[in-house]
Each structure stands twice: as C-alpha cells, then as structure tokens.
Enzyme design. Structure first.
Site, PDB file in Angstrom:
ATOM      1  N   ASN A 485       0.815  -1.235   0.000  1.00  9.14           N
ATOM      2  CA  ASN A 485       0.000   0.000   0.000  1.00  9.14           C
ATOM      3  C   ASN A 485       0.837   1.268   0.000  1.00  9.14           C
ATOM      4  O   ASN A 485       0.392   2.306   0.514  1.00  9.14           O
ATOM      5  CB  ASN A 485      -0.981   0.039   1.177  1.00  9.14           C
ATOM      6  CG  ASN A 485      -1.775  -1.237   1.328  1.00  9.14           C
ATOM      7  OD1 ASN A 485      -1.818  -2.051   0.415  1.00  9.14           O
ATOM      8  ND2 ASN A 485      -2.410  -1.403   2.460  1.00  9.14           N
ATOM      9  N   HIS A 486       2.042   1.226  -0.550  1.00 15.38           N
ATOM     10  CA  HIS A 486       2.920   2.397  -0.575  1.00 15.38           C
ATOM     11  C   HIS A 486       3.230   2.754  -2.036  1.00 15.38           C
ATOM     12  O   HIS A 486       4.093   2.140  -2.654  1.00 15.38           O
ATOM     13  CB  HIS A 486       4.232   2.102   0.170  1.00 15.38           C
ATOM     14  CG  HIS A 486       4.027   1.648   1.585  1.00 15.38           C
ATOM     15  ND1 HIS A 486       4.898   0.789   2.226  1.00 15.38           N
ATOM     16  CD2 HIS A 486       3.039   1.925   2.471  1.00 15.38           C
ATOM     17  CE1 HIS A 486       4.467   0.577   3.464  1.00 15.38           C
ATOM     18  NE2 HIS A 486       3.337   1.246   3.635  1.00 15.38           N
ATOM     19  N   HIS A 487       2.520   3.740  -2.569  1.00 16.12           N
ATOM     20  CA  HIS A 487       2.712   4.130  -3.972  1.00 16.12           C
ATOM     21  C   HIS A 487       3.852   5.138  -4.057  1.00 16.12           C
ATOM     22  O   HIS A 487       3.784   6.195  -3.434  1.00 16.12           O
ATOM     23  CB  HIS A 487       1.441   4.778  -4.537  1.00 16.12           C
ATOM     24  CG  HIS A 487       0.200   4.009  -4.266  1.00 16.12           C
ATOM     25  ND1 HIS A 487      -1.032   4.601  -4.054  1.00 16.12           N
ATOM     26  CD2 HIS A 487      -0.009   2.672  -4.166  1.00 16.12           C
ATOM     27  CE1 HIS A 487      -1.944   3.669  -3.846  1.00 16.12           C
ATOM     28  NE2 HIS A 487      -1.347   2.497  -3.900  1.00 16.12           N
TER      29      HIS A 487
END
Length: 549
Positions: A485-487
């Site tokens: 969940n880390h763009h």
C-alpha cells in the site's frame, strides 16, 4: 495574502465544505496556493502555508468523513463480509482502474479518497529512511541517488515527528542519527514480542521498538490509544494520526478545504499553471486560480492528473518533458511466515506493531535489497472473525473459538523494489471514470533482486519459527507476495531535467509555479514505511513555496 477565507465575501464557516448540508464549493478569490489532495502531504503543506498568512485552498476528490461514524466503520471493519475498501467507501466508477502486467495490483485496497487520504486506513508506522537510501546507486550499486542527502531532510523529519505526534524510543542501534527525543514515549513490547525476543536472542537478532504515529499518552488535543485493535483500517478514538488532523488545523488558520471536488485538469501556459479545473457534486466545473500550485494527490493520482492535463505545449502530459511522469512506479513487497505455538500468544489484543528489527537492512547490495522484520501482534483469526465465519452456536462455538484463537505467531518483512521504467501509471485507452476521464492503468512487476530478498527474508523468518517450535507453518514467499500500500516514484526527484520530474526543491523542472508533495517524488523506495518521509518532504516543499511567494 490575507490568510483568511473571506476574500470573496463569503463566511469562512460556509467555505469549509462538508460541515453543512450544502457547503460552498465555489473557487476562492485571490488564492496564493492551491493544493490538490488532502492527504498527509497536502494538509501539512496547507497547515504550514496558512500559518504564514498565505491564502490557501485545498481541493480533494473525496468526502470529509464524519468522525462520529468511526465506531460504525470499525464495526464494519471487523465483519468478514466487508472488505477494506467498503470501510471507506472506495470503489465504483469514481475509483475505477485497470491493472496490467506481470502482477495484479489491487489499487482500491491500497488507498482511501477523502479528507485525510490513505492515512485514514494506514498502520501508522513512521521510521526515517536510512542514510544509504538516499544514495542507492553509489552505496548499493543499483537504483538511483536522490538529489538530497539525509542531512538535508533531517530537520524536517524532526518537525514531521512533532507535527504528526510520534511515540518512539532511542533503542534502535541501526537507525540513522538523531539528536532530539521522540515527542512521546514508545509503546511497551507486547506479550508475543517477549516470546519472539527469547528466540531472537538465541539467534543473535536484535529487536527494538517501532516509532508509531499513535498517541501513547494524550498529545495535541487527541487522546491516548484506547485499544480498539482495529487500527487498520480505522481508529475510532482518533489516537492514530491521519491527515484530517492537519486539515482541521489548516482550516483554523484560514485555509479553505473543499471536499468532493475532483480536479479534472490543470490549465497552463508554457511555464505556469493558471488554474485547477475541478468538478462539484452538482456537475458544475469551476476554475480555481492561484499564484502557486502544489499537487499532493499521491503516487497514482498525481501522475494521472499531469497526464490528463496534456496540451499543445505538452502533448505527452504536463511537466513531462522527461517522459518520466507515471514511470518508475514502486511499492514495497511483503514476505511473511507464521505458525502455531503450544501456548497462548495473546494475539489481536494490540492492533499495531510494537517491535521490529532493522538488523539486516544495511546489508543491502546490488543482489539483496534492504528489508526489515516485523513481529505481528495480530496473527491468526480474531474471536469476532471466527464467530462470524461459522454456523455453530453456544458451547460448540465457544469450543471452536478456544481451539482456533490466540496461539498464532507471524513474522513479516517489508522489502524494497527497484525503480523500473516499465512499471508505471498510464491512462487507460478506453475505460473512463464517472467524469469521462481515462482511469489509471497500473503496470506492475517485481524485480529479481526483490524476489531474492523475499527468499532471504523467509529464511530468517523460518529460523525464528524453528527456534520458537512453531507448527502448522505457512509461508508468504515470492509467488504469494503482495504490495504493501505504498505508492512511490511516479514523478521522481532528480537534478537532471531529462530524467526526472521535480528538482531538489520539489518544484517541477518544466513549470515555475508547480510543486509536488508526495511519495511520487521518491527516486528509490528503501524498505521503510514512507509516510514520515512524505511528511518531511511536504514541509520542505512548503518552505520553498513560501520563499517563492
């Protein structure tokens, strides 16, 4: 620069949308700064610049969520029938996307749209990147060097920790240098941490505390953690920080925060943005003009907006003379292993992590990526989860809960992936959203270095589980890995305008009044949760915008 939201004659209380049945979403006259996105980056920028007497307006695509509904959202979160996007109303035509490439990317599980952004559902882990992360190409022989060093960001890290409110301890021998203490004391190690500690001591693996963006004591007008255990995806008490905190403080300083106002495109000349064109729920389009613009819409929507703003001047997308907009998309990948012990481990009493290990982080080189170990406090099923997934009742149900709950353990790991040009956010050629704009198309694959590192992390995890004597083992390895969940990386920072989108001041190379505050500017990912670095970079960007006004 009035510092108020009344420049066009309207009352400030009417202009902060979401607080009344029919909020005013019309543009703000004479704005100095228009911020696109009300996540942690955008709201930190808005808070700092509003505090310096600038007229600031913030536009966000999603709603302002009612805080009184958080208990209801928590109740939804613990029910197996609802997925994480259900909790924060993500999905449908507004949030449509496509995933192509080697791996499916579950975009809507990894983001929240609304005031506060994805920090509404985050875990709340806030570590600084290590010094070598800023010089990956030089130190590790792969990736890219940042145009700034750790020392350049160090004071901003301290400010971000104070602003967010971080509970931590100076017990991590592998952390980068710092002078000042954390704002709050660390949470004590959990019971299962003590089990891991015995095993890790035998294996000579060091454990230490986790810096958490949640209150271990009352802080900044918010309560200490109340122990709901549902931190991800929702904290009912507000003890866990999210970007709505600085949306509120920015508004109190005079900023105008407009929700449900998705920006459709950025109108521009050859070297300046003139207006952000945004839509409102009644279908009307407005033009928000400003002296400067800060795009803070995250690692997916930031490049998408730039690509949607193509023109005769910029046929390949705004700020994209390098061709790097949307490219080098990164996320961390997860490696994990777990099992069952013949003793209680007291899982799911704590909804967040209290111990981890950075021991293997700085062994990274061109073959093995940096990774950190995480010792879970929520391994295995919860009692509610067990109860709601069976058809038994009474004594039978109680017996099943006693048999299945509370003796699990899990060791996780966060692994860096490399910036690869072919991993990117593009515009889908056919599919459109509820406003007729092309949806984001995610191209995602995992590099061989990350795959080797997942295998290495699994080896270490298996050694720990062997030492614990865990049975009923499972492993999440290369085939089963998922994004965390880390763009990152889609408008990368660099000194060379032909290979990057923003410079070391976070200003775009192509446009003199456009800054980007987002993990999208990360040239490399490291293996630390990115939000503290996002906050530090946002404060740095705000200082540069302030100097330019």
């Amino acid at each position: 620069m009035t510092g108020s939201a009344q420049a066009d004659g309207r009352d400030a209380s009417d202009r902060t949308a979401g607080r009344s049945a029919d909020p005013d979403r019309s543009p703000v006259a004479n704005a100095d700064v228009c911020v696109v996105g009300a996540g942690p980056a955008g709201t930190l920028v808005a808070d700092r610049l509003a505090g310096r007497d600038h007229e600031v307006v913030v536009l966000d695509a999603g709603p302002r969520f009612d805080e009184t509904e958080r208990v209801e959202r928590m109740e939804k979160a613990i029910r197996p029938a609802f997925s994480r996007p259900d909790v924060w109303d993500v999905g449908g035509d507004r949030d449509a996307y496509e995933s192509v490439g080697d791996r499916h990317y579950p975009l809507n599980r990894t983001r929240v749209k609304g005031i506060g952004g994805s920090t509404l559902h985050w875990q709340g882990m806030v570590m600084r990147l290590h010094e070598a992360d800023f010089a990956s190409a030089s130190e590790r022989g792969v990736g890219a060097n940042w145009p700034i060093e750790y020392s350049d960001l160090r004071p901003y890290y301290a400010e971000a920790e104070t602003g967010i409110g971080v509970a931590g301890a100076d017990d991590n021998p592998f952390a980068p240098p710092r002078e000042e203490p954390f704002p709050m004391p660390a949470f004590p190690p959990s019971y299962s941490d003590s089990l891991f500690a015995e095993a890790c001591e035998a294996l000579e693996i060091s454990m230490h505390s986790v810096p958490n963006a949640r209150n271990s004591e009352g802080y900044d007008g918010r309560s200490a953690c109340q122990g709901y255990g549902s931190c991800r995806p929702v904290c009912p008490s507000g003890a866990k920080y999210d970007g709505s905190v600085h949306a509120e403080t920015a508004a109190a300083k005079g900023a105008t925060v407009i929700d449900r106002a998705p920006v459709q495109r950025l109108e521009h000349t050859t070297d300046r943005i003139e207006a952000a064109v945004f839509a409102t729920p009644d279908g009307t389009e407005h033009r928000q003009e400003a002296e400067t613009f800060v795009v803070a819409a995250g690692g997916v929507e930031t490049p998408r907006l730039l690509l949607l703003s193509d023109s005769e001047h910029y046929p390949d997308g705004l700020a994209n003379s390098s061709g790097a907009v949307g490219r080098y998309f990164m996320d961390h990948v997860f490696a994990g292993a777990g099992g069952v012990l013949e003793e209680p481990t007291r899982q799911n009493h704590v909804g967040f992590l209290t111990s981890e290990s950075h021991q293997f982080y700085d062994e990274a080189d061109e073959r093995i990526a940096p990774f950190k170990l995480e010792f879970f406090n929520f391994a295995g099923p919860s009692p509610v989860g067990i109860a709601l997934t069976g058809e038994d009742w009474g004594d039978d149900l109680l017996e099943r809960i006693r048999a299945e709950y509370g003796n699990h353990v899990t060791v996780g790991a966060l692994v860096e992936t490399l910036p690869q040009a072919e991993n990117r956010v593009a515009l889908h050629p056919d599919r459109t959203d509820d406003h007729g704009n092309p949806v984001p198309e995610i191209h995602w694959s995992i590099d061989d270095r990350a795959k080797r590192t997942i295998e290495r992390a699994n080896e270490v995890q298996h050694e720990i589980l062997d030492e614990l004597g865990a049975s009923e083992r499972w492993t999440q390895g290369v085939e089963g890995t998922v994004p965390t969940n880390h763009h990152m990386g889609t408008t990368r920072m660099g000194s060379d305008p032909s290979a990057s989108v923003v410079n070391s001041s976070l200003r775009t190379h192509d446009l003199e009044n456009c800054w980007i505050a987002s993990s999208s500017v990360f040239p490399t990912a490291g293996a630390m949760n990115p939000t503290l670095t996002i906050g530090a970079l946002a404060l740095k960007a705000a200082d540069h915008v302030d100097a330019a006004l």
